[in-house]
Design a protein around this motif. Structure first.
Motif, PDB file in Angstrom:
ATOM      1  N   UNK A 148       0.825  -1.223   0.000  1.00  0.00           N
ATOM      2  CA  UNK A 148       0.000   0.000   0.000  1.00  0.00           C
ATOM      3  C   UNK A 148       0.853   1.264   0.000  1.00  0.00           C
ATOM      4  N   UNK A 149       0.372   2.276  -0.721  1.00  0.00           N
ATOM      5  CA  UNK A 149       1.101   3.534  -0.873  1.00  0.00           C
ATOM      6  C   UNK A 149       0.138   4.694  -0.674  1.00  0.00           C
ATOM      7  N   UNK A 175       4.605  12.844 -15.924  1.00  0.00           N
ATOM      8  CA  UNK A 175       5.504  11.860 -15.301  1.00  0.00           C
ATOM      9  C   UNK A 175       4.888  11.170 -14.082  1.00  0.00           C
ATOM     10  N   UNK A 176       4.184  11.923 -13.242  1.00  0.00           N
ATOM     11  CA  UNK A 176       3.542  11.321 -12.074  1.00  0.00           C
ATOM     12  C   UNK A 176       2.414  10.393 -12.513  1.00  0.00           C
ATOM     13  N   UNK A 177       1.628  10.816 -13.488  1.00  0.00           N
ATOM     14  CA  UNK A 177       0.537   9.976 -13.977  1.00  0.00           C
ATOM     15  C   UNK A 177       1.062   8.662 -14.542  1.00  0.00           C
ATOM     16  N   UNK A 178       2.172   8.721 -15.275  1.00  0.00           N
ATOM     17  CA  UNK A 178       2.755   7.501 -15.846  1.00  0.00           C
ATOM     18  C   UNK A 178       3.175   6.536 -14.747  1.00  0.00           C
ATOM     19  N   UNK A 179       3.770   7.053 -13.697  1.00  0.00           N
ATOM     20  CA  UNK A 179       4.178   6.198 -12.575  1.00  0.00           C
ATOM     21  C   UNK A 179       2.961   5.556 -11.914  1.00  0.00           C
ATOM     22  N   UNK A 182       1.235   2.566 -13.677  1.00  0.00           N
ATOM     23  CA  UNK A 182       1.945   1.285 -13.604  1.00  0.00           C
ATOM     24  C   UNK A 182       1.755   0.584 -12.265  1.00  0.00           C
ATOM     25  N   UNK A 183       1.154   1.267 -11.293  1.00  0.00           N
ATOM     26  CA  UNK A 183       0.979   0.684  -9.961  1.00  0.00           C
ATOM     27  C   UNK A 183      -0.196  -0.274  -9.930  1.00  0.00           C
ATOM     28  N   UNK A 184       0.004  -1.385  -9.239  1.00  0.00           N
ATOM     29  CA  UNK A 184      -1.061  -2.368  -9.052  1.00  0.00           C
ATOM     30  C   UNK A 184      -1.493  -2.444  -7.592  1.00  0.00           C
ATOM     31  N   UNK A 185      -0.681  -1.983  -6.678  1.00  0.00           N
ATOM     32  CA  UNK A 185      -1.015  -2.045  -5.268  1.00  0.00           C
ATOM     33  C   UNK A 185      -1.963  -0.928  -4.848  1.00  0.00           C
ATOM     34  N   UNK A 186      -2.529  -1.061  -3.654  1.00  0.00           N
ATOM     35  CA  UNK A 186      -3.412  -0.042  -3.094  1.00  0.00           C
ATOM     36  C   UNK A 186      -2.697   1.301  -3.051  1.00  0.00           C
ATOM     37  N   UNK A 187      -3.315   2.324  -3.628  1.00  0.00           N
ATOM     38  CA  UNK A 187      -2.695   3.649  -3.738  1.00  0.00           C
ATOM     39  C   UNK A 187      -3.764   4.716  -3.519  1.00  0.00           C
ATOM     40  N   UNK A 188      -3.413   5.755  -2.762  1.00  0.00           N
ATOM     41  CA  UNK A 188      -4.357   6.859  -2.542  1.00  0.00           C
ATOM     42  C   UNK A 188      -3.565   8.151  -2.437  1.00  0.00           C
ATOM     43  N   UNK A 202      -7.888   9.614 -10.417  1.00  0.00           N
ATOM     44  CA  UNK A 202      -6.941  10.215 -11.358  1.00  0.00           C
ATOM     45  C   UNK A 202      -5.822   9.219 -11.622  1.00  0.00           C
ATOM     46  N   UNK A 203      -5.489   9.048 -12.876  1.00  0.00           N
ATOM     47  CA  UNK A 203      -4.424   8.121 -13.287  1.00  0.00           C
ATOM     48  C   UNK A 203      -4.646   6.728 -12.696  1.00  0.00           C
ATOM     49  N   UNK A 204      -5.921   6.346 -12.581  1.00  0.00           N
ATOM     50  CA  UNK A 204      -6.259   5.009 -12.139  1.00  0.00           C
ATOM     51  C   UNK A 204      -6.339   4.806 -10.646  1.00  0.00           C
ATOM     52  N   UNK A 205      -6.202   5.898  -9.852  1.00  0.00           N
ATOM     53  CA  UNK A 205      -6.193   5.760  -8.393  1.00  0.00           C
ATOM     54  C   UNK A 205      -7.021   6.864  -7.752  1.00  0.00           C
ATOM     55  N   UNK A 206      -7.575   6.599  -6.572  1.00  0.00           N
ATOM     56  CA  UNK A 206      -8.405   7.604  -5.902  1.00  0.00           C
ATOM     57  C   UNK A 206      -7.568   8.737  -5.322  1.00  0.00           C
ATOM     58  N   UNK A 207      -8.176   9.912  -5.299  1.00  0.00           N
ATOM     59  CA  UNK A 207      -7.572  11.049  -4.618  1.00  0.00           C
ATOM     60  C   UNK A 207      -8.630  11.733  -3.764  1.00  0.00           C
TER      61      UNK A 207
END
Length: 262
Positions: A148-149, A175-179, A182-188, A202-207
């Protein structure tokens, strides 16, 4: 379960200075901290995501230290567009840094938390992640793997639908969106700056964005100038455990607030 208290955009001023927008930022911060001390003394961290002071009020960092240290909770500070990196680090020398930026990371309960520095190099109010900062973030992403991140940054990386605020968001976000894609783990992602409670993807993850402890901006989705609202200050309580992140928002009623022209 890990518990984080999240505040943002304090806009504290030097002693004897005028209040921004005629609203006492210290009184509002104290109202929030009073409830935090009473109900959330079990928190693992207090995280304040930038604009700790009003622009050019560097003595207010001393005010902030005086207010948060009695809570006896670990705190983590970010820099916003009103902050002064050198002054912040002089009053809080324990805050970590990388390559001269107030940007650092820590592990907690099997997750990694990133604290980003999005101050623009030209001193303007929009956000920026230069190549040096992006390289550091990429290294952190590689190190965390699929764990998790949680990412805290002052400037939102995307528009929220309020034109006067959207022009001040994080710039050059590719650059941040590209990173993130590529993430598959839990990210917020957790953002300040806009003085509003907002959530999205945004970019596949919640904000999430959080309202200020000082004062708020109105939900004006057509105008091109910032409009202040009479919404109360507030903070958030974040819980994470077992691949789940929950954000609860708390408004703090303050009654009638004294205002004067600035």
């Amino acid at each position: 379960m890990t518990k984080l208290i999240w505040l943002t955009d304090l806009h504290l001023v030097d002693p004897e200075q005028d209040w921004p927008a005629g609203v006492d930022p210290l009184a509002h911060l104290r109202a929030c901290l009073k409830e935090i001390e009473a109900l959330h003394a079990d928190a693992d961290r207090i995280i304040i995501s930038g604009d700790l002071i009003q622009l050019n009020n560097t003595r207010a960092y001393e005010v902030l230290r005086r207010e948060i240290e009695p809570l006896r909770l670990p705190y983590r500070l970010l820099a916003g567009n009103h902050d002064d990196r050198d002054a912040l680090l002089s009053f809080f020398p324990e805050v970590d840094r990388n390559d001269g930026f107030v940007q650092y990371a820590e592990e907690i309960a099997g997750a990694r938390i990133l604290y980003l520095d999005t101050l623009a190099s030209d001193g303007k109010h929009h956000g920026e992640l230069c190549p040096t900062r992006v390289e550091w973030i990429a290294g952190q992403f590689e190190a965390v793997g699929d764990a998790p991140l949680l990412i805290f940054l002052h400037h939102p990386p995307c528009s929220i639908g309020v034109p006067a605020l959207d022009r001040l968001k994080l710039q050059d976000t590719a650059p941040l969106a590209d990173l993130l894609r590529m993430r598959r783990g839990l990210t917020h992602l957790f953002c300040g700056h806009v003085h509003r409670n907002v959530s999205g993807l945004w970019a596949g993850h919640p904000f999430a964005a959080l309202k200020s402890t000082h004062d708020q901006f109105d939900l004006d989705m057509t105008g091109d100038k910032l409009v202040r609202s009479t919404e109360p200050p507030g903070f958030a309580v974040i819980h994470f455990a077992n691949e789940q992140i929950t954000v609860n928002y708390r408004d703090i009623p303050t009654g009638t607030v004294s205002r004067h022209s600035t």
